[in-house]
Design a protein around this motif. Structure first.
Motif, short mmCIF file in Angstrom:
data_model
loop_
_atom_site.label_atom_id
_atom_site.label_comp_id
_atom_site.label_asym_id
_atom_site.label_seq_id
_atom_site.Cartn_x
_atom_site.Cartn_y
_atom_site.Cartn_z
N TYR A 43 -36.53 -5.63 55.79
CA TYR A 43 -36.07 -4.97 54.53
C TYR A 43 -36.84 -6.04 53.61
CZ TYR A 43 -33.64 -3.20 50.31
OH TYR A 43 -33.14 -2.82 49.33
N LYS A 44 -37.12 -5.31 52.54
CA LYS A 44 -37.86 -6.01 51.52
C LYS A 44 -39.40 -6.06 51.63
CE LYS A 44 -34.91 -5.95 48.04
NZ LYS A 44 -34.98 -5.07 46.87
N PHE A 45 -39.81 -6.04 52.66
CA PHE A 45 -41.43 -6.02 52.88
C PHE A 45 -42.12 -4.78 52.90
CE2 PHE A 45 -40.14 -9.87 55.17
CZ PHE A 45 -40.83 -11.06 54.38
N SER A 46 -43.25 -4.80 52.54
CA SER A 46 -44.27 -3.27 52.42
C SER A 46 -45.76 -3.65 52.30
CB SER A 46 -43.61 -2.38 51.23
OG SER A 46 -44.48 -1.10 51.40
N PRO A 47 -46.46 -3.32 53.10
CA PRO A 47 -47.92 -3.63 52.99
C PRO A 47 -48.56 -3.35 51.94
CG PRO A 47 -47.41 -2.26 55.07
CD PRO A 47 -46.05 -2.48 54.44
N ASN A 48 -49.21 -4.33 51.33
CA ASN A 48 -49.91 -4.43 50.16
C ASN A 48 -49.44 -4.35 48.81
OD1 ASN A 48 -52.57 -3.76 51.11
ND2 ASN A 48 -51.78 -1.71 51.68
N HIS A 49 -47.87 -4.62 49.15
CA HIS A 49 -46.92 -5.01 47.88
C HIS A 49 -47.44 -6.55 47.20
CE1 HIS A 49 -43.40 -6.17 45.41
NE2 HIS A 49 -43.15 -4.77 45.38
N GLU A 50 -47.54 -6.43 45.90
CA GLU A 50 -47.81 -7.79 45.33
C GLU A 50 -47.16 -9.16 45.94
OE1 GLU A 50 -48.34 -9.74 40.94
OE2 GLU A 50 -47.56 -7.62 41.06
N ALA A 96 -40.68 -0.80 53.80
CA ALA A 96 -39.12 -1.36 53.81
C ALA A 96 -38.50 -1.86 52.39
CB ALA A 96 -38.99 -2.75 55.00
N ARG A 97 -39.14 -1.18 51.35
CA ARG A 97 -38.72 -1.53 50.05
C ARG A 97 -37.77 -0.36 49.58
NH1 ARG A 97 -40.25 -6.21 47.93
NH2 ARG A 97 -39.64 -5.46 45.73
N GLY A 98 -37.37 -0.48 48.15
CA GLY A 98 -36.66 0.43 47.36
C GLY A 98 -35.31 0.19 48.04
N THR A 99 -34.15 1.17 48.13
CA THR A 99 -32.73 0.82 48.18
C THR A 99 -32.42 0.58 49.75
OG1 THR A 99 -32.27 3.03 48.67
CG2 THR A 99 -32.10 2.43 46.60
N ILE A 100 -31.66 0.01 50.17
CA ILE A 100 -31.28 -0.31 51.54
C ILE A 100 -31.09 1.00 52.21
CG2 ILE A 100 -28.68 -0.47 51.35
CD1 ILE A 100 -28.91 -2.52 53.33
N GLN A 105 -33.53 4.62 56.38
CA GLN A 105 -34.02 6.01 56.63
C GLN A 105 -35.52 5.89 57.14
OE1 GLN A 105 -34.02 9.09 53.86
NE2 GLN A 105 -34.49 10.57 55.12
N GLU A 106 -36.45 5.14 56.45
CA GLU A 106 -37.75 4.87 56.76
C GLU A 106 -37.92 4.19 58.14
OE1 GLU A 106 -42.10 4.88 55.82
OE2 GLU A 106 -40.27 6.08 55.13
N ALA A 107 -37.02 3.34 58.46
CA ALA A 107 -37.05 2.60 59.70
C ALA A 107 -37.08 3.65 61.05
CB ALA A 107 -35.97 1.69 59.58
N MET A 137 -33.62 -5.27 59.66
CA MET A 137 -33.84 -3.91 59.99
C MET A 137 -35.05 -3.61 60.49
SD MET A 137 -33.33 -0.96 56.89
CE MET A 137 -31.84 -1.77 56.34
N GLY A 138 -35.85 -4.43 60.86
CA GLY A 138 -36.76 -4.19 61.64
C GLY A 138 -36.44 -3.99 63.25
N ALA A 139 -34.94 -4.51 63.40
CA ALA A 139 -34.44 -4.30 64.89
C ALA A 139 -34.41 -2.74 65.05
CB ALA A 139 -33.19 -4.95 64.98
N ARG A 140 -33.87 -2.12 64.06
CA ARG A 140 -33.69 -0.48 63.80
C ARG A 140 -35.08 0.01 64.22
NH1 ARG A 140 -30.67 3.63 62.27
NH2 ARG A 140 -31.45 5.59 61.12
N VAL A 141 -36.11 -0.43 63.71
CA VAL A 141 -37.35 -0.03 64.15
C VAL A 141 -37.81 -0.08 65.55
CG1 VAL A 141 -40.06 0.04 63.66
CG2 VAL A 141 -38.33 -0.41 61.73
N ALA A 142 -37.31 -1.33 66.14
CA ALA A 142 -37.64 -1.74 67.50
C ALA A 142 -36.69 -0.86 68.39
CB ALA A 142 -37.64 -3.10 67.64
N LEU A 143 -35.76 -0.80 68.21
CA LEU A 143 -34.64 -0.03 69.08
C LEU A 143 -35.25 1.16 69.12
CD1 LEU A 143 -31.42 -1.87 68.26
CD2 LEU A 143 -32.65 -2.47 70.35
N SER A 144 -35.15 2.07 67.73
CA SER A 144 -35.68 3.26 67.83
C SER A 144 -36.69 3.47 68.49
CB SER A 144 -35.62 3.87 66.53
OG SER A 144 -34.46 3.78 65.97
#
Length: 323
Positions: A43-50, A96-100, A105-107, A137-144
């Protein structure tokens, strides 16, 4: 090419900040013999975010220096060292930004793209399993993704303070790829507050479900490591890893910031035949038993001293009783 930076997006997978086509880049990267290790941020990371671009942070060989949490995963996992057999590192970025709740959901959505990436790697190098290191929350991405990946395409999956429920882990383990993979969950009491928040904010898939840190199915291809247990630290030291004693704190990132732990993960991912789950489990059981023996021994000594003190105060000693 020790590190590939790949992002998941609305238009599918693409290389980070380059016009290079994905498939030729994968082919070139796989020319390097060695393990394939995919790293997934939370959570809180996103490509190209400042401030929150993972490719300038934990997924970079040269992360930014103005953040205390920016510890290079690929560097500590053995990439970028010039070793001709260091293998292929893949930094998997996702929004992985925005609200939790948005990130949660994005994961699940980007997991399909990670599964597609794993499938492509498996087609190009069918004899080389894809290992995964994921945090939060990267674990949700990995397991899914594991749930959707081809059979025998995934090797060992290490989940650091996983922010996911046990039923998702159970589904992943029952999948075609999951049945031949291994899952190691790493956690400590440092993360209890974050586990508490997760279980209060994210709806449970099933009634009574708990975070994976407390509910990973205990079977031959799973293992949970508690970094706050003295027995776990003792095992790491017995294996030759100079890991310090656990210092209690409230920290969601301690599973990779704790000195020496990324080196532990490097060996667990690079030398799976030496560090088998069977061996690790046996060492943990033996060490736990030894610690329990010492604890009971100390309890007996304390009880004996307590009894001697009580008897002495009554004008008696142990020697008197023995007579």
């Amino acid at each position: 090419m020790p590190l590939l930076q790949i992002n998941a997006g609305a238009d599918g997978l693409h290389m980070h900040q380059t016009s290079s086509a994905l498939l030729p880049s994968l082919v070139d990267a796989l020319d390097a013999p060695g393990p394939i290790i995919t790293m997934v941020h939370g959570y809180k990371f996103s490509p190209n975010h400042e401030r929150g671009c993972p490719h300038r942070h934990i997924l970079s060989l040269t992360p930014r220096e103005d953040c205390w949490k920016a510890k290079s995963w690929p560097k500590h996992l053995g990439f970028g060292q010039g070793n001709p057999r260091e293998g292929t590192a893949i930094a998997f970025g996702w929004r992985a930004r925005g609200t939790i709740w948005q990130a949660h959901q994005e994961a699940r959505l980007v997991a399909r793209q990670l599964a597609e990436l794993i499938a492509a790697l498996h087609r190009l190098a069918p004899s080389r399993a894809v290992h995964i290191l994921a945090h939060s929350m990267g674990a949700r991405v990995a397991l899914s993704a594991l749930e959707q990946a081809p059979a025998k395409s995934v090797g060992r999956v290490i989940l650091l303070n996983p922010a996911e429920y046990g039923t998702v882990g159970q589904r992943a383990l029952k999948s075609a790829a999951g049945r031949s993979s291994e899952i190691i969950s790493v956690t400590s009491r440092d993360n209890l507050f974050f586990d508490f928040l997760f279980e209060r904010l994210i709806s449970r898939p099933e009634q009574g479900d708990m975070n994976l840190t407390k509910s990973l199915p205990q079977q031959a291809n799973t293992l949970t490591l508690h970094l706050d247990h003295a027995s776990t630290i003792a095992v790491f030291r017995e294996l030759g890893f100079p890991v310090p004693d656990h210092t209690p704190s409230i920290c969601h990132w301690s599973t990779y910031l704790m000195p020496g732990m990324l080196e532990v993960y490097r060996n667990l991912l690079r030398d799976t035949e030496r560090y088998t789950l069977t061996r690790l489990r046996k060492l943990l059981q033996d060490t736990t038993s030894q610690h329990a023996h010492r604890r009971f021994g100390m309890l007996n000594i304390c009880r004996e001293r307590r009894d001697q003190t009580a008897l002495s105060s009554a004008g008696m000693t142990m020697s008197t009783i023995n007579q």
